[in-house]
Design a protein around this motif. Structure first.
Motif, PDB file in Angstrom:
ATOM      1  N   MET A   1       0.836  -1.180   0.000  1.00 44.05           N
ATOM      2  CA  MET A   1       0.000   0.000   0.000  1.00 44.05           C
ATOM      3  C   MET A   1       0.875   1.235   0.000  1.00 44.05           C
ATOM      4  O   MET A   1       1.913   1.262   0.658  1.00 44.05           O
ATOM      5  CB  MET A   1      -0.893   0.004   1.233  1.00 44.05           C
ATOM      6  N   ALA A   2       0.426   2.222  -0.667  1.00 42.60           N
ATOM      7  CA  ALA A   2       1.146   3.492  -0.693  1.00 42.60           C
ATOM      8  C   ALA A   2       0.602   4.374   0.417  1.00 42.60           C
ATOM      9  O   ALA A   2      -0.431   5.019   0.274  1.00 42.60           O
ATOM     10  CB  ALA A   2       0.978   4.160  -2.050  1.00 42.60           C
ATOM     11  N   THR A   3       1.284   4.367   1.541  1.00 42.00           N
ATOM     12  CA  THR A   3       0.867   5.183   2.677  1.00 42.00           C
ATOM     13  C   THR A   3       2.075   5.545   3.512  1.00 42.00           C
ATOM     14  O   THR A   3       3.068   4.821   3.527  1.00 42.00           O
ATOM     15  CB  THR A   3      -0.184   4.457   3.549  1.00 42.00           C
ATOM     16  N   THR A   4       1.973   6.640   4.192  1.00 39.84           N
ATOM     17  CA  THR A   4       3.031   7.035   5.126  1.00 39.84           C
ATOM     18  C   THR A   4       2.581   6.839   6.565  1.00 39.84           C
ATOM     19  O   THR A   4       3.315   7.124   7.486  1.00 39.84           O
ATOM     20  CB  THR A   4       3.429   8.509   4.900  1.00 39.84           C
ATOM     21  N   GLU A   5       1.380   6.344   6.718  1.00 44.25           N
ATOM     22  CA  GLU A   5       0.844   6.101   8.053  1.00 44.25           C
ATOM     23  C   GLU A   5       1.540   4.913   8.702  1.00 44.25           C
ATOM     24  O   GLU A   5       1.912   3.956   8.026  1.00 44.25           O
ATOM     25  CB  GLU A   5      -0.664   5.835   7.987  1.00 44.25           C
ATOM     26  N   SER A   6       1.682   4.971  10.025  1.00 40.83           N
ATOM     27  CA  SER A   6       2.315   3.851  10.731  1.00 40.83           C
ATOM     28  C   SER A   6       1.328   2.727  11.020  1.00 40.83           C
ATOM     29  O   SER A   6       1.727   1.637  11.386  1.00 40.83           O
ATOM     30  CB  SER A   6       2.946   4.338  12.032  1.00 40.83           C
ATOM     31  N   SER A   7       0.057   2.989  10.845  1.00 43.59           N
ATOM     32  CA  SER A   7      -0.936   1.925  11.017  1.00 43.59           C
ATOM     33  C   SER A   7      -1.895   1.951   9.835  1.00 43.59           C
ATOM     34  O   SER A   7      -2.132   2.984   9.217  1.00 43.59           O
ATOM     35  CB  SER A   7      -1.699   2.096  12.331  1.00 43.59           C
ATOM     36  N   VAL A   8      -2.415   0.790   9.527  1.00 42.28           N
ATOM     37  CA  VAL A   8      -3.335   0.628   8.403  1.00 42.28           C
ATOM     38  C   VAL A   8      -4.598  -0.021   8.957  1.00 42.28           C
ATOM     39  O   VAL A   8      -4.520  -0.962   9.747  1.00 42.28           O
ATOM     40  CB  VAL A   8      -2.693  -0.275   7.321  1.00 42.28           C
ATOM     41  N   PRO A   9      -5.771   0.454   8.562  1.00 46.48           N
ATOM     42  CA  PRO A   9      -7.008  -0.166   9.046  1.00 46.48           C
ATOM     43  C   PRO A   9      -7.054  -1.654   8.697  1.00 46.48           C
ATOM     44  O   PRO A   9      -6.712  -2.058   7.592  1.00 46.48           O
ATOM     45  CB  PRO A   9      -8.110   0.607   8.313  1.00 46.48           C
ATOM     46  N   ALA A  10      -7.482  -2.467   9.638  1.00 42.21           N
ATOM     47  CA  ALA A  10      -7.516  -3.919   9.451  1.00 42.21           C
ATOM     48  C   ALA A  10      -8.352  -4.319   8.251  1.00 42.21           C
ATOM     49  O   ALA A  10      -8.017  -5.284   7.556  1.00 42.21           O
ATOM     50  CB  ALA A  10      -8.045  -4.596  10.707  1.00 42.21           C
ATOM     51  N   GLU A  11      -9.415  -3.588   7.962  1.00 39.39           N
ATOM     52  CA  GLU A  11     -10.279  -3.984   6.849  1.00 39.39           C
ATOM     53  C   GLU A  11      -9.580  -3.858   5.494  1.00 39.39           C
ATOM     54  O   GLU A  11     -10.053  -4.400   4.503  1.00 39.39           O
ATOM     55  CB  GLU A  11     -11.598  -3.208   6.859  1.00 39.39           C
ATOM     56  N   LEU A  12      -8.431  -3.199   5.435  1.00 36.49           N
ATOM     57  CA  LEU A  12      -7.668  -3.113   4.190  1.00 36.49           C
ATOM     58  C   LEU A  12      -6.659  -4.249   4.040  1.00 36.49           C
ATOM     59  O   LEU A  12      -6.132  -4.471   2.954  1.00 36.49           O
ATOM     60  CB  LEU A  12      -6.935  -1.770   4.112  1.00 36.49           C
ATOM     61  N   ALA A  13      -6.401  -4.964   5.118  1.00 35.17           N
ATOM     62  CA  ALA A  13      -5.418  -6.051   5.080  1.00 35.17           C
ATOM     63  C   ALA A  13      -5.982  -7.248   4.328  1.00 35.17           C
ATOM     64  O   ALA A  13      -7.125  -7.658   4.556  1.00 35.17           O
ATOM     65  CB  ALA A  13      -5.020  -6.460   6.486  1.00 35.17           C
ATOM     66  N   LEU A  14      -5.181  -7.814   3.451  1.00 30.35           N
ATOM     67  CA  LEU A  14      -5.579  -9.023   2.720  1.00 30.35           C
ATOM     68  C   LEU A  14      -5.012 -10.273   3.375  1.00 30.35           C
ATOM     69  O   LEU A  14      -5.529 -11.369   3.185  1.00 30.35           O
ATOM     70  CB  LEU A  14      -5.104  -8.939   1.273  1.00 30.35           C
ATOM     71  N   ILE A  15      -3.926 -10.109   4.129  1.00 29.56           N
ATOM     72  CA  ILE A  15      -3.296 -11.216   4.843  1.00 29.56           C
ATOM     73  C   ILE A  15      -2.539 -10.645   6.035  1.00 29.56           C
ATOM     74  O   ILE A  15      -2.030  -9.528   5.977  1.00 29.56           O
ATOM     75  CB  ILE A  15      -2.350 -12.023   3.919  1.00 29.56           C
ATOM     76  N   ALA A  16      -2.513 -11.412   7.109  1.00 29.54           N
ATOM     77  CA  ALA A  16      -1.651 -11.111   8.249  1.00 29.54           C
ATOM     78  C   ALA A  16      -0.668 -12.265   8.355  1.00 29.54           C
ATOM     79  O   ALA A  16      -1.064 -13.430   8.278  1.00 29.54           O
ATOM     80  CB  ALA A  16      -2.465 -10.981   9.533  1.00 29.54           C
ATOM     81  N   VAL A  17       0.607 -11.942   8.483  1.00 25.39           N
ATOM     82  CA  VAL A  17       1.651 -12.960   8.609  1.00 25.39           C
ATOM     83  C   VAL A  17       2.356 -12.732   9.932  1.00 25.39           C
ATOM     84  O   VAL A  17       2.815 -11.628  10.211  1.00 25.39           O
ATOM     85  CB  VAL A  17       2.668 -12.874   7.444  1.00 25.39           C
ATOM     86  N   GLU A  18       2.407 -13.762  10.738  1.00 24.62           N
ATOM     87  CA  GLU A  18       3.064 -13.668  12.041  1.00 24.62           C
ATOM     88  C   GLU A  18       4.127 -14.746  12.149  1.00 24.62           C
ATOM     89  O   GLU A  18       3.903 -15.894  11.775  1.00 24.62           O
ATOM     90  CB  GLU A  18       2.051 -13.864  13.180  1.00 24.62           C
ATOM     91  N   ILE A  19       5.270 -14.342  12.662  1.00 23.99           N
ATOM     92  CA  ILE A  19       6.311 -15.295  13.039  1.00 23.99           C
ATOM     93  C   ILE A  19       6.231 -15.392  14.546  1.00 23.99           C
ATOM     94  O   ILE A  19       6.381 -14.386  15.257  1.00 23.99           O
ATOM     95  CB  ILE A  19       7.699 -14.825  12.572  1.00 23.99           C
ATOM     96  N   VAL A  20       5.941 -16.575  15.040  1.00 27.23           N
ATOM     97  CA  VAL A  20       5.678 -16.778  16.467  1.00 27.23           C
ATOM     98  C   VAL A  20       6.907 -16.390  17.283  1.00 27.23           C
ATOM     99  O   VAL A  20       8.016 -16.874  17.038  1.00 27.23           O
ATOM    100  CB  VAL A  20       5.273 -18.243  16.742  1.00 27.23           C
ATOM    101  N   ALA A  21       6.682 -15.510  18.233  1.00 25.21           N
ATOM    102  CA  ALA A  21       7.755 -15.080  19.132  1.00 25.21           C
ATOM    103  C   ALA A  21       7.989 -16.148  20.189  1.00 25.21           C
ATOM    104  O   ALA A  21       7.029 -16.645  20.788  1.00 25.21           O
ATOM    105  CB  ALA A  21       7.388 -13.763  19.797  1.00 25.21           C
ATOM    106  N   PRO A  22       9.250 -16.522  20.443  1.00 26.37           N
ATOM    107  CA  PRO A  22       9.514 -17.555  21.445  1.00 26.37           C
ATOM    108  C   PRO A  22       9.025 -17.173  22.840  1.00 26.37           C
ATOM    109  O   PRO A  22       8.649 -18.032  23.622  1.00 26.37           O
ATOM    110  CB  PRO A  22      11.030 -17.707  21.441  1.00 26.37           C
ATOM    111  N   SER A  23       8.981 -15.878  23.118  1.00 26.41           N
ATOM    112  CA  SER A  23       8.599 -15.437  24.461  1.00 26.41           C
ATOM    113  C   SER A  23       7.097 -15.354  24.677  1.00 26.41           C
ATOM    114  O   SER A  23       6.637 -15.328  25.817  1.00 26.41           O
ATOM    115  CB  SER A  23       9.220 -14.070  24.741  1.00 26.41           C
ATOM    116  N   SER A  24       6.311 -15.320  23.589  1.00 22.86           N
ATOM    117  CA  SER A  24       4.857 -15.183  23.756  1.00 22.86           C
ATOM    118  C   SER A  24       4.079 -15.873  22.636  1.00 22.86           C
ATOM    119  O   SER A  24       3.330 -15.224  21.907  1.00 22.86           O
ATOM    120  CB  SER A  24       4.484 -13.701  23.821  1.00 22.86           C
ATOM    121  N   PRO A  25       4.222 -17.195  22.494  1.00 23.47           N
ATOM    122  CA  PRO A  25       3.523 -17.889  21.405  1.00 23.47           C
ATOM    123  C   PRO A  25       2.001 -17.792  21.493  1.00 23.47           C
ATOM    124  O   PRO A  25       1.328 -17.788  20.462  1.00 23.47           O
ATOM    125  CB  PRO A  25       3.994 -19.332  21.527  1.00 23.47           C
TER     126      PRO A  25
END
Length: 95
Positions: A1-25
């Motif tokens: 996305m072309a934005t300078t905002e540090s956050s993007v509304p969730a409804e615009l997200a097509l995918i969320a990718v998470e790498i599981v943190a060892p400290s808080s799975p």
């Protein structure tokens, strides 16, 4: 996305990718798995290097994902439309 905002509304997200943190799975496997379908994010990909697995959740409905596909590191996993590609997991490494 072309934005300078540090956050993007969730409804615009097509995918969320998470790498599981060892400290808080539980944050990725419980909290976000609960929250993302409620936000309407169509795809949620969890890379868990502790377990050497990848899980793709899809088809959010009634506050949960209806579908789940799992792969071990080294096995491919298909990422559906609008991306439509196969993610090769051979290069992923456990920690």
């Amino acid at each position: 996305m072309a934005t300078t905002e540090s956050s993007v509304p969730a409804e615009l997200a097509l995918i969320a990718v998470e790498i599981v943190a060892p400290s808080s799975p539980e944050n990725d496997w419980v909290g976000k798995l609960r929250d993302y379908p409620l936000m309407g994010i169509p795809l949620y990909l969890v890379v868990d290097a502790r377990q050497k697995t990848v899980a793709l959740f899809s088809e959010p409905e009634n506050g949960r994902y209806r579908m789940r596909e799992d792969a071990d590191f080294g096995e491919p996993i298909h990422i559906p439309s609008p991306f439509s590609f196969t993610l090769e997991t051979n290069a992923l490494r456990p920690y």
